[in-house]
Design an enzyme around this catalytic site. Structure first.
Site, PDB file in Angstrom:
ATOM      1  N   LEU A 198       0.661  -0.945   0.020  1.00  0.00           N
ATOM      2  CA  LEU A 198       0.011  -0.157  -0.008  1.00  0.00           C
ATOM      3  C   LEU A 198       0.868   1.268  -0.124  1.00  0.00           C
ATOM      4  O   LEU A 198       0.954   1.996   0.857  1.00  0.00           O
ATOM      5  CB  LEU A 198      -0.707   0.107   1.251  1.00  0.00           C
ATOM      6  CG  LEU A 198      -1.457  -1.441   1.399  1.00  0.00           C
ATOM      7  CD1 LEU A 198      -2.314  -1.279   2.993  1.00  0.00           C
ATOM      8  CD2 LEU A 198      -2.403  -1.617   0.602  1.00  0.00           C
ATOM      9  N   ASP A 199       1.642   1.406  -1.254  1.00  0.00           N
ATOM     10  CA  ASP A 199       2.401   2.589  -1.241  1.00  0.00           C
ATOM     11  C   ASP A 199       1.907   3.950  -1.784  1.00  0.00           C
ATOM     12  O   ASP A 199       1.167   4.092  -2.607  1.00  0.00           O
ATOM     13  CB  ASP A 199       3.606   2.189  -2.202  1.00  0.00           C
ATOM     14  CG  ASP A 199       4.916   2.962  -1.793  1.00  0.00           C
ATOM     15  OD1 ASP A 199       5.859   2.725  -2.666  1.00  0.00           O
ATOM     16  OD2 ASP A 199       4.970   3.915  -0.907  1.00  0.00           O
ATOM     17  N   GLY A 200       2.209   4.972  -1.000  1.00  0.00           N
ATOM     18  CA  GLY A 200       1.719   6.389  -1.634  1.00  0.00           C
ATOM     19  C   GLY A 200       0.748   7.138  -0.750  1.00  0.00           C
ATOM     20  O   GLY A 200       0.273   8.413  -1.223  1.00  0.00           O
TER      21      GLY A 200
END
Lengths: 227, 285
Positions: free
Chosen positions: B41-43
């Protein structure tokens, strides 16, 4: 180094032609890496899953590896290339096993560039073997289970033959396949991955520069924040 | 009156949207479907900065996005979803951010266990993978409570990786294997099996011992790993389990990851499926 067979098939050639073309690409990449100051290269030449390929292709590859090592030994010594071979060497033909030992031994003092070649290699088997070595130490009373750390495993991995560069910064996979396929699983925890659709025999200087430029534009945070 | 008719229209549109989704998912499932999807779950923080939200708000938005994506995955029939929520490396961030994330974790875990959430709708089994002792006490207690409360559910599985790295998972597995073997040897309960890997060299660990002691022991390897925000690295996520996993790195930041992106991810998986399956059969030998 993925895509040799598909490259050959696209040209109506046998897979052996693809592997030979692949070898020429490898030679070029090692030369460029040395010129550009890259200190270590690891190449996936033959995986433990590849043993299930047709016997003719496997025999051809084993002969190719032998010929390459024999012919290139002089060049390794001239160019200061240190060669290390990782993988289950017990599965290789005896003549190749002997040659591997000789090449590794004769080049161990070279310092220009390290080239690790993975032959009959599996990332999972490598980690399991490291864990078995550690388990043996526990059984012999040399190590308590509670004291086992990640460094113990890193030291027991075959890639510890070149301890200065345990983990690759960049992993390039050719031919459009988007996965690791049992290659350097532990070591690539923080490795930047670069995937290209080009088949390995077609991978040239321009593609290599594209991969390196992509790497330079990446923001590596290792789980932290960059402000 | 106007408010009532607006609510009525919203209800109808909601129903139509659900019907459309059902039809879309049915069409998609004509092809091979992934059994297990994992998400990095990047960003979240970059999203918050982009939208001028206050610090920490990005993770809240990220959680809401997660619930929506999970719903879509389970409606699609995906049996296992794993998410990389908090890495051991993230403990090195500023203490305020880490504290905030621990508090958010506890709050959201408690929220998930309430009525009318996806946990009840799908009968989810929640698992937490990682070195849970490293979490704050309230977060750890909430995680353990969630695992216990959903242990007897029979629906799909949600595995949340917190205080997790793959290398740490492997070290914990080897520690457990070694301790177990040593205890068995000491008690003399380790009978002879005729298998040289288990007998004789009692400190010898087999691949099966290791895999049985990984956090992911009951879970098949992921078919797809999706890392949002365009970054192309695993960051110490499921290194052992991902050897044949299709790696995808869509550009949208995690809170921007939509149904369209999920459908695309599955179509990409279906495109390469025949090649994958052949490789997977080779690895299993």
């Amino acid at each position: 180094m993925d895509g040799n067979s598909r490259w050959a098939k696209a040209r109506g050639l046998p897979s052996s032609a693809g592997h030979e073309a692949g070898y020429r690409t490898l030679k070029k990449m090692v030369e460029l890496s040395g010129q550009w100051g890259i200190r270590a290269l690891t190449v996936f030449a033959f995986s433990s899953e590849n043993w299930t390929r047709p016997k003719m292709e496997v025999d051809f590859l084993m002969t190719l590896f032998e010929n390459v090592l024999k012919e290139s030994l002089g060049e390794f010594l001239r160019e200061g290339i240190r060669v290390c071979i990782i993988g289950d060497s017990s599965e290789l033909p005896p003549s190749l096993q002997k040659l591997v030992k000789e090449v590794v031994d004769k080049t161990k003092n070279n310092t220009q560039i390290d080239v690790i070649v993975a032959i009959s290699y599996s990332g999972r088997k490598e980690i399991t073997q490291a864990c078995q070595n550690i388990a043996r130490k526990v059984k012999d009373g040399l190590l308590e289970p509670e004291d086992i750390t990640e460094s113990h495993i890193t030291e027991e991995l075959e890639t510890n033959c070149i301890p200065e560069f345990p983990n690759p910064d960049l992993l390039i996979r050719t031919s459009g396949e988007l996965r690791l396929s049992n290659f350097l699983l532990w070591q690539s925890a923080y490795t930047e991955l670069f995937f290209t659709n080009t088949y390995w025999p077609d991978f040239g200087e321009a593609d290599y520069i594209e991969a390196l430029t992509s790497f330079q534009n990446r923001q590596r945070r290792f789980g932290q924040r960059i402000n | 009156m106007r408010k009532r008719s607006r609510k009525f229209v919203a209800k109808i549109l909601g129903r139509l949207w659900r019907l459309f989704r059902r039809w879309l998912f049915l069409t998609l499932s004509i092809g091979p479907m992934p059994e297990h999807i994992a998400f990095i779950l990047d960003g979240n923080r970059r999203y918050a900065k982009k939208k001028n939200l206050k610090m920490g708000a990005g993770h809240n938005v990220g959680f809401n996005s997660l619930v929506v994506v999970l719903r879509y995955c389970y409606e699609l029939g995906v049996e296992y979803v794993t998410v990389y929520a908090f890495s051991i490396d993230n403990f090195r961030r500023k203490p305020e951010e880490v504290k905030g994330l621990m508090a958010l974790m506890k709050e959201k875990i408690d929220e998930l266990l309430e009525e009318d959430t996806i946990v009840h709708k799908f009968g989810l089994r929640i698992k937490f993978w990682g070195n849970l002792d490293m979490l704050s006490e309230p977060a750890r207690v909430a995680a353990e409570r969630a695992m216990a409360a959903t242990a007897n559910n029979t629906g799909p599985v949600l595995s949340v990786c917190v205080a997790y790295t793959s290398t740490n998972e492997i070290v914990r597995a080897i520690k457990k294997s070694c301790s177990t073997k040593r205890d068995e040897t000491a008690e003399g309960s380790l009978g002879f099996t005729g298998d040289p890997l288990r007998d004789g060299a009692c400190g010898s660990i087999a691949v099966a011992d290791m895999e049985d002691n990984l956090d992911s022991a009951d879970c098949p390897d992921p078919d797809i790993i999706i890392r949002t925000s365009g970054e192309t690295r695993l960051s110490n996520f499921l290194l052992w389990q991902s050897t044949l996993t299709h790696l995808q790195n869509p550009i949208p930041l995690w809170p921007e990851f939509s149904l369209r992106n999920l459908i695309w991810a599955i179509l990409e998986y279906q495109r390469v499926y025949p090649y994958f399956e052949a490789r997977r059969r080779g690895l299993a030998k």
